[in-house]
Motif scaffolding. Structure first.
Motif, mmCIF file in Angstrom:
data_model
loop_
_atom_site.group_PDB
_atom_site.id
_atom_site.type_symbol
_atom_site.label_atom_id
_atom_site.label_comp_id
_atom_site.label_asym_id
_atom_site.label_seq_id
_atom_site.Cartn_x
_atom_site.Cartn_y
_atom_site.Cartn_z
ATOM 1 N N UNK A 60 -139.955 -55.210 59.320
ATOM 2 C CA UNK A 60 -141.013 -56.158 59.654
ATOM 3 C C UNK A 60 -142.271 -55.867 58.846
ATOM 4 N N UNK A 61 -142.898 -56.917 58.362
ATOM 5 C CA UNK A 61 -144.072 -56.779 57.499
ATOM 6 C C UNK A 61 -145.312 -56.383 58.287
ATOM 7 N N UNK A 100 -134.125 -50.436 62.809
ATOM 8 C CA UNK A 100 -135.321 -51.273 62.842
ATOM 9 C C UNK A 100 -136.495 -50.505 62.258
ATOM 10 N N UNK A 101 -137.464 -51.245 61.768
ATOM 11 C CA UNK A 101 -138.641 -50.587 61.224
ATOM 12 C C UNK A 101 -139.579 -51.583 60.596
ATOM 13 N N UNK A 102 -140.492 -51.064 59.803
ATOM 14 C CA UNK A 102 -141.458 -51.916 59.144
ATOM 15 C C UNK A 102 -142.680 -51.142 58.743
ATOM 16 N N UNK A 148 -145.737 -53.992 61.908
ATOM 17 C CA UNK A 148 -144.286 -54.150 61.906
ATOM 18 C C UNK A 148 -143.577 -52.916 62.422
ATOM 19 N N UNK A 149 -144.062 -51.733 62.035
ATOM 20 C CA UNK A 149 -143.477 -50.489 62.525
ATOM 21 C C UNK A 149 -143.676 -50.352 64.023
ATOM 22 N N UNK A 170 -134.905 -45.668 63.507
ATOM 23 C CA UNK A 170 -136.194 -46.341 63.332
ATOM 24 C C UNK A 170 -136.818 -45.831 62.035
ATOM 25 N N UNK A 171 -137.321 -46.758 61.227
ATOM 26 C CA UNK A 171 -138.004 -46.423 59.975
ATOM 27 C C UNK A 171 -139.432 -46.942 60.076
ATOM 28 N N UNK A 172 -140.354 -46.042 60.358
ATOM 29 C CA UNK A 172 -141.735 -46.420 60.647
ATOM 30 C C UNK A 172 -142.637 -46.099 59.459
ATOM 31 N N UNK A 173 -143.018 -47.137 58.738
ATOM 32 C CA UNK A 173 -143.894 -46.968 57.586
ATOM 33 C C UNK A 173 -145.349 -47.217 57.937
#
Length: 232
Positions: free
Chosen positions: A13-14, A67-69, A73-74, A91-94
């Protein structure tokens, strides 16, 4: 890597005011490298959070997802993971921007200020001011995404500015492994917030980069998240 993403659909997600084009470039190279399928839903400015949650729900109908962003988005992706523990692989949290309430968070204050400026002065004026105070790469990215989301962009900015991210207590219950990525010199998405998320979660790791590295290649975000998962 410790987390197997081969064949897994990853929904990314952006961030606020950004778009699916950027978040794809940020995550797709690294995720394709480990065999994941990448889905980057376009933000719906008039229903930013709801649209993101619907997109993850749709993807998860076919099986567990990653899921992530980036930024908001994160946060939205992590909240979904918390409420759907049996449906999340990772989860990929940027660049997480805040924990819990957004009251004093720089990213939330900036989003609220930008929403007001857009409504008051219009898109062209807001872009001019943003360009004057931003690195060239960021100004170019945001100009494209802001134009694409106009005239509803202020709605998205306001939704982000008021979004309550997962709290530290909530993150303690995160069942999925989480890879977190942050820039060490980003005042809007402080590395301290990323460290707080990693400290709170039971199974999480952090990798970092600099804003110069991010400007040169958005793919450092996804690479850092995937590398962090590999550290678990």
């Amino acid at each position: 890597m410790a987390v197997d993403l081969q064949g897994v659909t990853a929904v990314l997600l952006a961030g606020t005011g950004s778009d699916d084009d950027y978040v794809y470039r940020a995550f797709a190279p690294a995720l394709h490298g480990v065999g994941a399928r990448v889905v980057t839903p376009a933000p719906e400015p008039t229903r930013l959070v709801e649209g993101y949650l619907d997109a993850i729900d749709d993807a998860a109908r076919d099986g567990p997802v990653a899921v992530g962003g980036i930024s908001i988005g994160a946060a939205v992706a992590t909240a979904w993971a918390l409420s759907h523990p049996r449906h999340v692989v990772a989860v990929l949290a940027g660049l997480p921007a805040w924990t819990g309430r957004p009251d004093t968070a720089a990213a939330a204050l900036s989003a609220g200020y930008t929403a007001a400026a857009l409504r008051r002065d219009g898109l062209a004026s807001a872009i001019a001011k943003m360009t004057a105070s931003s690195p060239a790469w960021l100004a170019q990215e945001l100009t494209r995404s802001w134009v694409g989301q106009w005239p509803d962009l202020p709605d998205a900015m306001e939704a982000a500015a008021h979004y309550v991210a997962p709290t530290a207590r909530e993150l303690e219950s995160l069942a999925a492994p989480m890879g977190v990525a942050a820039a060490t010199d980003d005042p809007v998405h402080p590395v301290e917030v990323a460290a707080e998320w990693v400290t709170a979660a039971a199974n999480a790791a952090l990798r970092t980069f600099t804003l110069d590295e991010l400007g040169a290649d958005p793919g450092v975000v996804g690479a850092a998240c995937v590398a962090a998962l590999g550290d678990l």
